[in-house]
Write an enzyme that holds these catalytic residues in place. Structure first.
Site, PDB file in Angstrom:
ATOM      1  N   ASP A 149       0.816  -1.212   0.000  1.00 55.45           N
ATOM      2  CA  ASP A 149       0.000   0.000   0.000  1.00 55.45           C
ATOM      3  C   ASP A 149       0.850   1.263   0.000  1.00 55.45           C
ATOM      4  OD1 ASP A 149      -2.737  -0.318  -0.192  1.00 55.45           O
ATOM      5  OD2 ASP A 149      -3.135   0.522   1.786  1.00 55.45           O
ATOM      6  N   HIS A 209      -9.009   9.616  -2.693  1.00 55.51           N
ATOM      7  CA  HIS A 209      -9.563   8.298  -2.351  1.00 55.51           C
ATOM      8  C   HIS A 209     -10.421   8.489  -1.104  1.00 55.51           C
ATOM      9  CE1 HIS A 209      -9.312   3.778  -1.918  1.00 55.51           C
ATOM     10  NE2 HIS A 209      -9.707   4.135  -0.709  1.00 55.51           N
ATOM     11  N   GLY A 213     -11.962   5.025   5.096  1.00 55.43           N
ATOM     12  CA  GLY A 213     -10.649   5.629   5.196  1.00 55.43           C
ATOM     13  C   GLY A 213     -10.492   6.574   4.016  1.00 55.43           C
ATOM     14  N   GLY A 331     -15.576   4.591  -2.244  1.00 53.35           N
ATOM     15  CA  GLY A 331     -17.015   4.570  -1.994  1.00 53.35           C
ATOM     16  C   GLY A 331     -17.699   5.914  -1.949  1.00 53.35           C
ATOM     17  N   GLU A 385      -8.474  -1.856  -7.000  1.00 49.37           N
ATOM     18  CA  GLU A 385      -7.187  -2.280  -6.458  1.00 49.37           C
ATOM     19  C   GLU A 385      -6.913  -3.754  -6.737  1.00 49.37           C
ATOM     20  OE1 GLU A 385      -6.446  -0.165  -2.399  1.00 49.37           O
ATOM     21  OE2 GLU A 385      -8.612  -0.144  -2.754  1.00 49.37           O
TER      22      GLU A 385
END
Length: 399
Positions: A149, A209, A213, A331, A385
């Protein structure tokens, strides 16, 4: 069909997908599923394949039992390791530290190096390691690839990566900005280059993003030059349950004046803060319902969220100097019309213009939501991803 198994192992769950690495970004995976409630008296495995959903409930004492149960369920429905050609396994690993800038074929030596990074990600890397160890035992004859990541942010300029604290202390304990969601930011930045029909080296962009999170990144010529998350995923933007940036002195104050332990403060900032800390909910759909009903706490939480988002967008515009595109993903970023509009609503002075009709269209794939005459293009790009990890795994496996 040659497929890659993509695994994302958490402390009590394993997300899995069988992915065709040559597929289009909007294609559904060949199969996908979730092992959850690992270590609890009753666990559950969910599998989606060929338009159907299958569920098995059983005790799942550990990751090994969970993955074995998932493979059994896949085998029952003709999508297991003996039914399809699995050419590689791609593993999401949260923290690569300063050791890993690129995905790696997993060897015993690589595993030892990932274990050495556990102090930097004590909540995430141990679970990632468990998933890798189990998968290597079950599928020993295919390449296993770790995708980090943090990798996309490995080579950020020192001015962005280094914190202004005692240099020896920082070096001794690995204290620096690492950044997270790197696979998503990199994937989205590639898609933006395609949408603009320009080489990545010619593009400056900001990627957002926004999920439970949340993070943003400033990308110049295909390379990340800054990002909002830091040594941990706690810093930066206000998130669903995480505080984002706060005065570090608050930690000392809560310890000294409120008598809170370090673990209690950790739990407060990671799980009881952010949008949830102010409003009581972390789901933006619930938050919107509460706002529409006149709930003032929900309205305040939303305004704090947008305020911090604007601060980062504005600062990254200055850092980049010239910006070709701003892109929303994940999202909230992909689905919340109001968040996109409000995040950019005070930036008209930079020539940014959102087209309300384009912005209101459903999330059907990569699309522009700015007007034709907007000085900076604004896009919504669904992240994928798993597909990115699958492509890395295929490339490194040599299959």
């Amino acid at each position: 069909m040659a497929l890659v198994l993509v695994l994302n192992s958490g402390s009590s769950s394993i997300k899995f997908q069988l992915v065709d690495p040559t597929a289009h970004a909007t294609d559904d995976p060949f199969a996908s599923g979730l092992v959850e409630q690992i270590g609890e008296p009753q666990g559950r495995v969910t599998l989606k394949h060929a338009g159907e959903k299958f569920v098995v409930e059983a005790p799942i004492p550990d990751h090994s039992a969970g993955l074995a149960l998932a493979f059994d369920l896949m085998g029952e429905h003709k999508c297991g390791p003996t039914d399809v050609e699995i050419i590689a396994v791609g593993h999401r690993v949260v923290h690569g530290g300063i050791l890993f800038s690129q995905p790696q074929v997993i060897t015993d030596e690589i595993m030892d190096m990932v274990r050495d990074l556990i102090p930097l990600a004590p909540l995430h890397n141990p679970a990632n390691i468990d998933g890798i160890e189990v998968a290597r035992k079950i599928l020993p004859d295919v390449a296993h690839v770790a995708v980090f990541d943090t990798g996309f942010f490995h080579d950020m300029p020192p001015a962005a990566a280094i914190y202004a604290i005692d240099a020896k202390t920082a070096a001794d304990h690995g204290v620096r900005r690492y950044g997270f969601h790197g696979t998503s930011h990199e994937y989205v930045s590639h898609k933006v280059a395609e949408l603009l029909d320009l080489p990545e080296g010619a593009i400056n962009q900001i990627t957002l993003h926004l999920g439970n999170g949340a993070s943003c990144a400033a990308i110049r010529g295909g390379k990340a030059i800054d990002t909002s998350m830091g040594m941990t995923p706690l810093s930066g933007l206000v998130m669903g349950t995480r505080s984002g940036d706060i005065d570090p002195g608050i930690v000392f104050h809560l310890h000294r004046q409120a008598g809170m332990s370090i673990d209690e403060i950790d739990e407060l900032l990671n799980k009881k803060s952010g949008v949830k800390g102010i409003s009581g909910v972390n789901d933006f759909r619930e938050l919107r319902t509460m706002i529409d009903a006149g709930d003032q706490d929900a309205w305040l939480a939303y305004n704090i969220y947008i305020h911090q988002l604007r601060r980062y967008i504005g600062s990254y515009m200055i850092a980049l100097g010239r910006v070709n595109a701003i892109t929303f993903t994940a999202g909230v970023g992909e689905n919340d019309v109001a968040v996109r509009a409000d995040a950019l609503s005070h930036l008209e002075g930079f020539g940014i213009k959102i087209d309300p009709e384009r912005n209101a269209l459903p999330n059907t794939g990569p699309r522009e939501i700015s007007t034709d005459d907007s000085a900076i293009k604004v896009f919504v790009v669904p992240t994928n991803e798993e597909l990115a990890i699958a492509r890395y795994a295929k490339a490194l496996s040599g299959a």
